[in-house]
Write an enzyme that holds these catalytic residues in place. Structure first.
Site, mmCIF file in Angstrom:
data_model
loop_
_atom_site.group_PDB
_atom_site.id
_atom_site.type_symbol
_atom_site.label_atom_id
_atom_site.label_comp_id
_atom_site.label_asym_id
_atom_site.label_seq_id
_atom_site.Cartn_x
_atom_site.Cartn_y
_atom_site.Cartn_z
ATOM 1 C CD GLU A 93 7.423 -0.632 -2.881
ATOM 2 O OE1 GLU A 93 6.371 -0.377 -2.061
ATOM 3 O OE2 GLU A 93 7.330 -1.885 -3.302
ATOM 4 C CB CYS A 106 5.992 9.799 -1.820
ATOM 5 S SG CYS A 106 5.704 9.044 -0.307
ATOM 6 C CB CYS A 113 8.434 1.372 9.349
ATOM 7 S SG CYS A 113 8.201 2.902 10.639
ATOM 8 C CB CYS A 117 1.612 3.145 12.227
ATOM 9 S SG CYS A 117 2.309 4.362 13.039
ATOM 10 C CB CYS A 120 1.273 1.318 8.521
ATOM 11 S SG CYS A 120 2.676 1.965 7.414
ATOM 12 C CD GLU A 171 9.170 9.216 12.092
ATOM 13 O OE1 GLU A 171 7.878 8.976 11.941
ATOM 14 O OE2 GLU A 171 9.512 10.093 12.282
ATOM 15 C CB SER A 224 1.388 10.616 10.945
ATOM 16 O OG SER A 224 2.093 10.804 9.677
ATOM 17 C CG ASN A 300 -5.649 4.131 0.391
ATOM 18 O OD1 ASN A 300 -6.540 4.389 -0.409
ATOM 19 N ND2 ASN A 300 -4.747 4.734 1.226
ATOM 20 C CB CYS A 343 -1.289 7.016 2.557
ATOM 21 S SG CYS A 343 -0.876 8.590 1.805
HETATM 22 S S1 SF4 Z 1 2.765 5.074 9.001
HETATM 23 FE FE1 SF4 Z 1 4.949 5.775 8.757
HETATM 24 S S2 SF4 Z 1 5.680 5.692 10.913
HETATM 25 FE FE2 SF4 Z 1 3.824 4.457 10.987
HETATM 26 S S3 SF4 Z 1 4.618 2.291 10.454
HETATM 27 FE FE3 SF4 Z 1 3.878 3.263 8.619
HETATM 28 S S4 SF4 Z 1 5.698 3.840 7.588
HETATM 29 FE FE4 SF4 Z 1 6.104 3.581 9.945
#
Ligand code: SF4
Length: 356
Positions: A93, A106, A113, A117, A120, A171, A224, A300, A343
């Site tokens: 996306e 973006c 990924c 994290c 996320c 990433e 980040s 969020n 985000c």
């Molecule tokens: S915040 Fe970025 S690096 Fe961390 S899991 Fe999500 S996409 Fe991957």
């Protein structure tokens, strides 16, 4: 049979070499390259200023890939999310964020990924694969085509998008070689000509690659951070177990920052996890001496993750501590939350979520 080469994977110098290898004049590479970086180019026959014999030879050995959105969703705030289905079924996306007549795109660098994290949704999907340069650049070209189709008028295609941020799925520094090739393609003056100040690469903190990036190419760096101590950071960002906070900040300190450039530190504020006054004070201490700006991102909330956004008062207090310590600190409300484009919300399979 040997697979055909996707010309959109190639930087200008690799395209020249490739054409030379086919016995074609490398002097024509700049014309071919310019066509490849033009939104809407799908076929060799469109390259009207390149000789037919050259185009026929290229068509025999190579292809021009392009991405077409499988879905486009528009948010109430004008943010547009594009889902691209890739050849092998992977979906990535991109998010177009309009603001005061300017547009930021973006871009995703991986399908899924591997960084995991905890806050996320992309991290929750797991990792599928790295994107090729053509698939990274292809997102930019496809979004430009969309903008032209919906009537955005600019003198050159480059002017359609003011800033590119590598903050989508994946990433970027974990797909390093393809990222660098894509950046070289996007920044090439014979093509789209994005300048270094218009491109920001965001990382969760892959320290050796931050050093490489600083040596290899000039772009803006965003980190980040999301916590100011190793224990909290390791709890929400597993990468911190490999590259701890002090190593990460040492790499930031040695990142080349010519002129007035600064590093952007992003800090998602999560209630009860990293939003205390002591966290803000620790952060101020840790970042001392690094030319930087801090973006605070109120979390969020989503139904599938058990984290919450702090109260507004708390967020303002966190910002005040950092500002009083002399840091340029902004609170950024995420755009496109109603279409899961904000985000940490990009997730193309299964993990799609509803905003709570
Ligand atoms: S915040 Fe970025 S690096 Fe961390 S899991 Fe999500 S996409 Fe991957």
């Amino acid at each position: 049979m040997k697979a055909k080469t996707d010309l959109r994977d190639l930087t200008y110098s690799r395209l020249s070499e490739y054409m030379e290898g086919l016995g074609l004049p490398s002097s024509r590479a700049r014309f071919v390259f310019a066509w490849l970086q033009r939104p809407g180019t799908r076929d060799f026959s469109q390259m009207v200023d390149v000789k037919r014999e050259i185009l026929a030879a290229l068509a025999e050995h190579a292809v021009i890939s392009s991405l077409v959105p499988a879905a486009v969703e528009k948010s109430r705030d004008g943010t547009v999310k594009f889902a691209f289905a890739l050849e092998d079924g992977a979906v990535v996306e991109s998010v177009l964020i309009p603001e005061k007549g300017r547009h930021t795109l973006c871009v995703s660098s991986q399908a899924g990924c591997a960084m995991g994290c905890r806050f996320c949704l992309t991290g929750g999907m797991g990792f599928s694969r790295n994107l090729r340069p053509a698939e990274i650049v292809g997102q930019v070209l496809a979004v430009m085509e969309y903008m032209i189709d919906v009537g955005v008028v600019r003198t050159t295609p480059r002017e359609l998008i003011n800033n590119l941020v590598f903050m989508g799925m994946g990433e970027p520094l974990a797909n390093y070689d393809n990222l660098i090739a894509a950046l070289r393609i996007l920044m090439d003056e014979r093509g789209l000509e994005f300048t270094e100040r218009r491109i920001t690469v965001s990382t969760c903190g892959i320290v050796p690659r931050i050093r490489d990036l600083g040596n290899d190419i000039r772009v803006n760096l965003a980190v980040s951070l999301h916590a100011a101590d190793d224990e909290t950071r390791s709890r929400i960002m597993p990468v911190n177990k490999t590259y701890g906070l002090d190593d990460l900040l040492a790499a930031c300190r040695s990142f080349p920052l010519p002129g007035k450039k600064v590093i952007l530190f992003e800090y998602i504020l999560i209630k009860g996890i990293n939003d205390a006054g002591d966290d803000a004070r620790r952060l101020a201490e840790k970042l001392q001496g690094i030319p930087c700006r801090i973006n605070l991102l109120p979390y969020n909330a989503t139904k599938s993750l058990d984290y919450q956004c702090p109260e507004e008062e708390h967020i303002l207090q966190f910002q005040k501590i950092l500002r009083d310590a002399g840091y340029r600190t902004f609170i950024r409300s995420s755009r496109g939350a109603d279409i899961s484009a904000a985000c940490g919300q990009l997730a193309s399979t299964g993990a799609k979520d509803e905003q709570t």
